[in-house]
Write a protein that holds these residues in place. Structure first.
Motif, mmCIF file in Angstrom:
data_model
loop_
_atom_site.group_PDB
_atom_site.id
_atom_site.type_symbol
_atom_site.label_atom_id
_atom_site.label_comp_id
_atom_site.label_asym_id
_atom_site.label_seq_id
_atom_site.Cartn_x
_atom_site.Cartn_y
_atom_site.Cartn_z
ATOM 1 N N UNK A 41 79.562 -16.776 -75.801
ATOM 2 C CA UNK A 41 80.199 -17.118 -77.068
ATOM 3 C C UNK A 41 79.982 -18.594 -77.379
ATOM 4 N N UNK A 42 80.136 -19.455 -76.376
ATOM 5 C CA UNK A 42 79.935 -20.886 -76.593
ATOM 6 C C UNK A 42 78.510 -21.193 -77.030
ATOM 7 N N UNK A 43 77.560 -20.482 -76.454
ATOM 8 C CA UNK A 43 76.170 -20.702 -76.846
ATOM 9 C C UNK A 43 75.927 -20.246 -78.279
ATOM 10 N N UNK A 44 76.559 -19.130 -78.666
ATOM 11 C CA UNK A 44 76.424 -18.664 -80.046
ATOM 12 C C UNK A 44 77.085 -19.626 -81.032
ATOM 13 N N UNK A 45 78.091 -20.368 -80.534
ATOM 14 C CA UNK A 45 78.803 -21.306 -81.400
ATOM 15 C C UNK A 45 78.059 -22.632 -81.588
ATOM 16 N N UNK A 46 76.951 -22.822 -80.907
ATOM 17 C CA UNK A 46 76.263 -24.113 -80.929
ATOM 18 C C UNK A 46 75.979 -24.617 -82.347
ATOM 19 N N UNK A 47 75.478 -23.779 -83.273
ATOM 20 C CA UNK A 47 75.255 -24.290 -84.640
ATOM 21 C C UNK A 47 76.540 -24.749 -85.317
#
Length: 268
Positions: free
Chosen positions: A55-61
């Motif tokens: 989830x954190x990686x998907x939130x990067x943008x």
């Protein structure tokens, strides 16, 4: 009955069950089996941590955009990042849960096998006392003595796991940096298109990073795997067996849970 008495009784029962197969080393095998059961019980937490990481990686943008909007106000940036992670159900320190919960278990194991009036201390692994330390083995035959070879095997397992963990940790860190650079490049491209040739404008956002000390922890965490070697050299053999088993489980578990996702739309 105290927690030490309950654990001792559990290990003794398990050792009695394993005795027909492993003989005098049954208690050592019981420690390994017990450790695997503990890690299996903690596995749901590890899976939750892996999901949170994705989830954190998907939130990067989104994190990059928040950094761009509030880069001049550190306090507001901190609050905005916290809210962003909270809304997505992610926590920067989610992966620490299984590690923290193991500490009380390891301390109980350590105390159990450092007492001087406990029957389990008399049990052995290939002749080496479970309550003994590497220094005892060095004094009784040296590095290549009967007991020294048991510790050499233990250290070899721990060193192999530590080397693999270090290599994999460095590779994952490089992959995360590459992902962050890709996010920044995409943000720069979108910002340039939005300006439509106008001069000036706000600078492009920096790559998304974990807030606070979590970033530094992530950077140095791979090196901690080699600290297990030092610990195993000074704790009783029984505690060293616990360390070797739990670190091997962690390496295998993280390889499974953090393996790259197959490309979308790929065919068998």
């Amino acid at each position: 009955m105290s927690v030490f008495g309950a654990l001792s009784a559990l290990l003794s029962t398990l050792a009695d069950t394993l005795d027909p197969l492993f003989g005098a080393s049954a208690t050592a095998v019981a420690i390994i089996v017990f450790t695997l059961c503990v890690r299996l019980a903690l596995h749901p937490l590890a899976r939750a941590a892996a999901r949170g990481d994705r989830v954190r990686r998907d939130l990067a943008p989104q994190v990059a955009e928040v950094q761009r909007k509030h880069r001049g106000d550190p306090e507001r940036l901190r609050r905005a990042l916290t809210e962003t992670y909270a809304d997505a159900g992610a926590s920067p320190l989610a992966g620490c849960g299984p590690m923290v919960l193991q500490i009380p278990v390891f301390m109980v194991m350590y105390r159990l096998f450092t007492g001087h009036d406990h029957d389990l201390l008399t049990h052995t692994l290939l002749g080496a006392p479970l309550g003994g330390r590497w220094s005892d083995a060095l004094a009784d035959g040296g590095v290549f003595g009967a007991h020294g070879r048991v510790y050499a095997g233990l250290f070899a397992v721990i060193a192999a796991v530590a080397a693999y963990t270090f290599w994999r940790g460095r590779r994952m860190l490089a992959e995360r940096k590459a992902e962050a650079a890709a996010v920044q490049k995409a943000a720069q491209a979108g910002q340039a298109a939005g300006r439509k040739g106008k001069k000036g404008g706000k600078p492009a956002p920096e790559p998304a990073q974990l807030p606070g000390p979590a970033a530094g922890l992530t950077r140095w965490l791979p090196l901690l795997s080699f600290g297990t070697l030092v610990t195993a050299a000074i704790v009783p053999l029984a505690a060293g067996l616990y360390l070797a088993t739990t670190t091997a489980w962690t390496a295998a578990e993280r390889t499974l849970l953090y393996r790259p996702a197959p490309p979308t739309g790929s065919t068998g």
